[in-house]
Design an enzyme around this catalytic site. Structure first.
Site, PDB file in Angstrom:
ATOM      1  CD  GLU A 194      -4.334  -2.668  -1.537  1.00  0.00           C
ATOM      2  OE1 GLU A 194      -4.263  -1.856  -0.607  1.00  0.00           O
ATOM      3  OE2 GLU A 194      -4.364  -3.907  -1.367  1.00  0.00           O
ATOM      4  CD  GLU A 320      -0.798  -6.413  -2.579  1.00  0.00           C
ATOM      5  OE1 GLU A 320      -1.194  -6.362  -1.387  1.00  0.00           O
ATOM      6  OE2 GLU A 320      -0.362  -5.423  -3.197  1.00  0.00           O
TER       7      GLU A 320
HETATM    8  O1  AHR Z   1       1.117  -6.519   1.258  1.00  0.00           O
HETATM    9  C1  AHR Z   1       1.014  -5.458   2.144  1.00  0.00           C
HETATM   10  C2  AHR Z   1       0.100  -4.347   1.655  1.00  0.00           C
HETATM   11  O2  AHR Z   1      -1.191  -4.828   1.524  1.00  0.00           O
HETATM   12  C3  AHR Z   1       0.404  -3.800   0.288  1.00  0.00           C
HETATM   13  O3  AHR Z   1       1.381  -2.811   0.324  1.00  0.00           O
HETATM   14  C4  AHR Z   1      -0.909  -3.237  -0.147  1.00  0.00           C
HETATM   15  O4  AHR Z   1      -1.085  -3.278  -1.538  1.00  0.00           O
HETATM   16  C5  AHR Z   1      -1.927  -4.083   0.595  1.00  0.00           C
HETATM   17  O5  AHR Z   1      -2.861  -3.321   1.258  1.00  0.00           O
END
Ligand code: AHR
Length: 514
Positions: A194, A320
Site C-alpha cells: 500500500e 488482501e
Molecule cells: O489487513 C489490515 C490492513 O489493511 C493492512 O495492514 C493494510 O495493508 C490494509 O490497509
C-alpha cells in the site's frame, strides 16, 4: 426404481410460508476458463492485533499446546483447511519491519513498538525462521512482503540472500548458524505494501521510481529468481495502475514486475454481529464490484505489457481481500486491533469471493484472505487455549474442492444477483459452489450438464437462518457443514437451498459426449 422427477421431488422442497425461487444452471464442461491455481485460496498473516502474537504464536506458554511456540490446534485446523500460500509480515507492518530484528537467539531480539497497530511492544519472538517453520508445518508457500517504505534496497536484497543462498556467503552462513542448514527458497517477494497509504503515501510515479531502484538489486540466488510483486491499487483505482506502468515505461526499466497486487476490502456499515438486511446486502454487493475491478485491472495489465513491446505477462493478485466491519471497541480491547466476530454473513462473503476468483481464474494468480487468525475476516479465532473455526473457515474448506481444477462456464436462466455460482472440473469429477444470499427466499436449483452425465453427486450445506449467527468460544459448533440431499438423473442433479446458504456439490462424471 424412483423416476428422475420423483427423486427431484424428494430433494426440492417448497415451503408455503416462504418464497421459493426456481433456478436452472447449465454447466458447459468444455467451455474452459482457466486453472484455479491453489494460490487463489491463499492467506495473509500480519503483526496486527492478536493475529500473530497470541493467535498463531503463543511462545513457549506451556498452558497452550504448541509446536516450538506455534499454536498446535491452529496448525491442525489450518492443515486440514489447506493453506496454499501465506503472506507475511504485513500489511502496513511490513514497511516498518526490519527482518534482522527477528533472527538469532530469542532472548537477544530487540523489543519494538508496533507503530501501526496500537503501539504495542513486540519481542520479535516470531521472525523469519518461525514463519518458515509455520509454512513448513502447513505445507504453504511463503510470500514475504519487503520493507520499501522505511527500508533500503540493501536491507531487502540481504533478506533474499539470507533466505535463498544455499551456502558460502556470510548471510547464508548466519542462517545456517541460526538453525536452517537448507535455504528457504522463498519465491514470492512483495516490493512494499500500500505505497499509496501506510507504505509511504507516494504518488504512482514516486512508487515506480522506488520500485525500479529496489528491483535493480533484488536478484536470483542459487538459481531461484525472485517473483517480484509490485503494489497495485486500492480497489479499482485505475489511475494508480495506469500511472505506475506509464512511469515504469518512461524509466525504460527492462523488467516489468512478475505480479501486481490490488487490495479489495468489502467494507460493511455495521459492527460484526449487528448487521441489518440492508447493511448485509450492501456489503455482499461489493463482490460484484470486486469482479468488475478484477476484469478492468486485468485489461490494464494486458495493455501495458503489450504496449511496452515486451509481450510479457504480468500476473494479477488480490493479496488482501475480505470483509471489514465497523470496529467494536470492546472487542478490540479484549482481543486486539481489528478483531471482528465472524458470522454466517462472512461465510456467504467468503463463498461469493471464491466464486469471483473461480470465474476469473484466467485473470488471477493469487488471492490472500485478510487475515489468518483473529483479524478481519478470519478462519480462526483464539482466546487463551481456545481455537475456534469460524463460518469463513468452513466456507473455505467447502470451496477447497475447486483447488487445482479447470474452471468452466455456466449459463443461468436468471441474473438474480443474490444467487451466485462457480464450477470447475478435474479429470473425473465436477465441483460446484452455489450461494443463496437471500434472507427470505429458498431456492430450488436444477443443475444441467451439457454433453455430460453424472453417476454420483455429494452435496454439503453451510447455513444458518440468522446472518449474525456465529461460532463462539462457548459454542464453537453453531455453524458447521452438513451433508445435504441431492438427486441425479441423466440431465444432471438438483438441490434445495435454504435462505442464507452455501451448497457445494462434488459430482462424478460418468461420461462426456462428443
Ligand atoms: O489487513 C489490515 C490492513 O489493511 C493492512 O495492514 C493494510 O495493508 C490494509 O490497509
Amino acid at each position: 426404481m424412483v423416476s428422475g422427477e420423483n427423486k427431484f421431488a424428494l430433494v426440492l422442497s417448497r415451503n408455503s410460508s416462504m418464497n421459493t425461487e426456481d433456478h436452472e444452471v447449465v454447466f458447459h464442461l468444455r467451455d474452459e476458463i482457466g486453472i484455479i491455481k491453489p494460490e487463489l485460496h491463499g492467506h495473509f498473516l500480519e503483526h496486527l492485533g492478536s493475529a500473530t502474537y497470541g493467535g498463531i504464536w503463543v511462545g513457549k506458554d506451556p498452558s497452550i499446546p504448541n509446536i516450538n511456540g506455534i499454536r498446535k490446534q491452529a496448525v491442525e485446523y489450518l492443515k486440514e483447511l489447506g493453506v496454499s500460500v501465506l503472506r507475511w509480515p504485513g500489511g502496513c507492518f511490513a514497511d516498518d519491519y526490519h527482518w534482522r530484528d527477528g533472527i538469532g537467539p530469542q532472548g537477544n531480539r530487540p523489543r519494538r513498538v508496533n507503530i501501526w497497530w496500537g503501539n504495542c511492544i513486540e519481542d520479535n519472538g516470531f521472525g523469519t525462521h518461525e514463519f518458515m517453520e509455520l509454512c513448513t508445518l502447513l505445507n504453504a508457500q511463503p510470500y514475504l512482503a519487503g520493507n520499501v517504505g522505511s527500508g533500503s534496497p540493501r536491507e531487502f536484497r540481504d533478506w533474499i540472500e539470507y533466505c535463498n543462498q544455499g551456502s558460502g556467503s556470510t548471510l547464508s552462513d548466519e542462517r545456517r548458524t541460526n538453525g536452517a542448514l537448507e535455504p528457504f527458497r522463498v519465491k514470492y517477494w512483495g516490493v512494499g505494501n500500500e505505497s499509496w497509504a501506510c507504505g509511504g503515501h507516494m504518488t504512482p510515479e514516486e512508487y515506480a521510481a522506488l520500485y525500479v531502484r529496489f528491483a535493480t538489486y533484488l536478484r536470483a540466488y542459487d538459481g531461484l529468481d525472485p517473483y517480484l510483486i509490485a503494489v497495485g491499487p486500492e480497489g479499482n483505482n485505475q489511475a494508480w495502475s495506469n500511472r505506475f506502468f506509464a512511469a515504469l515505461h518512461n524509466r525504460q526499466f527492462p523488467l516489468l514486475p512478475n505480479g501486481f497486487a490490488m487490495h479489495y476490502y468489502s467494507w460493511g456499515q455495521s459492527t460484526s454481529i449487528s448487521y441489518t438486511i440492508e447493511t448485509l446486502q450492501d456489503q455482499l454487493a461489493t463482490f460484484a464490484s470486486m469482479e468488475k475491478a478484477i476484469q478492468e485491472q486485468r485489461a490494464i495489465l494486458d495493455r501495458h505489457s503489450q504496449e511496452d513491446g515486451k509481450n510479457c505477462h504480468i500476473d494479477l493478485l488480490v493479496d488482501e481481500w475480505g470483509t471489514w466491519d465497523i470496529a467494536n471497541p470492546q472487542n478490540e480491547e479484549e482481543h486486539g486491533r481489528l478483531w471482528q466476530q465472524n458470522t454466517m454473513k462472512d461465510a456467504l462473503a467468503a463463498a461469493l469471493g471464491m466464486n469471483v476468483f473461480h470465474r476469473n481464474a484466467d485473470s488471477l494468480s493469487m488471492c490472500n484472505l485478510a487475515q489468518l487468525t483473529n483479524v478481519l475476516q478470519t478462519p480462526l479465532i483464539t482466546q487463551g487455549h481456545h481455537c475456534v473455526r469460524t463460518p469463513t473457515y468452513y466456507a473455505f474448506k467447502m470451496c477447497g474442492l475447486h483447488k487445482g481444477n479447470m474452471s468452466f462456464q455456466v449459463e443461468r436462466n436468471t441474473d438474480e444477483t443474490c444467487f451466485s455460482v462457480s464450477a470447475s472440473r478435474s479429470e473425473e469429477s465436477v465441483a460446484i459452489t452455489l450461494v443463496n444470499t437471500k434472507h427470505n427466499a429458498s431456492m430450488n436449483v436444477r443443475c444441467i450438464f451439457h454433453k455430460a452425465r453424472l453417476n454420483r453427486a455429494v452435496a454439503t450445506l453451510l447455513h444458518h437462518s440468522d446472518f449474525n449467527a456465529c461460532n463462539t468460544f462457548e459454542h464453537p459448533d453453531v455453524i458447521t457443514p452438513q451433508h445435504h440431499p441431492t438427486a441425479i438423473d441423466d440431465a444432471g442433479c438438483a438441490v434445495h437451498m435454504p435462505p442464507l446458504s452455501i451448497v457445494t456439490i462434488n459430482a462424478r462424471v460418468l461420461q462426456q459426449d462428443e
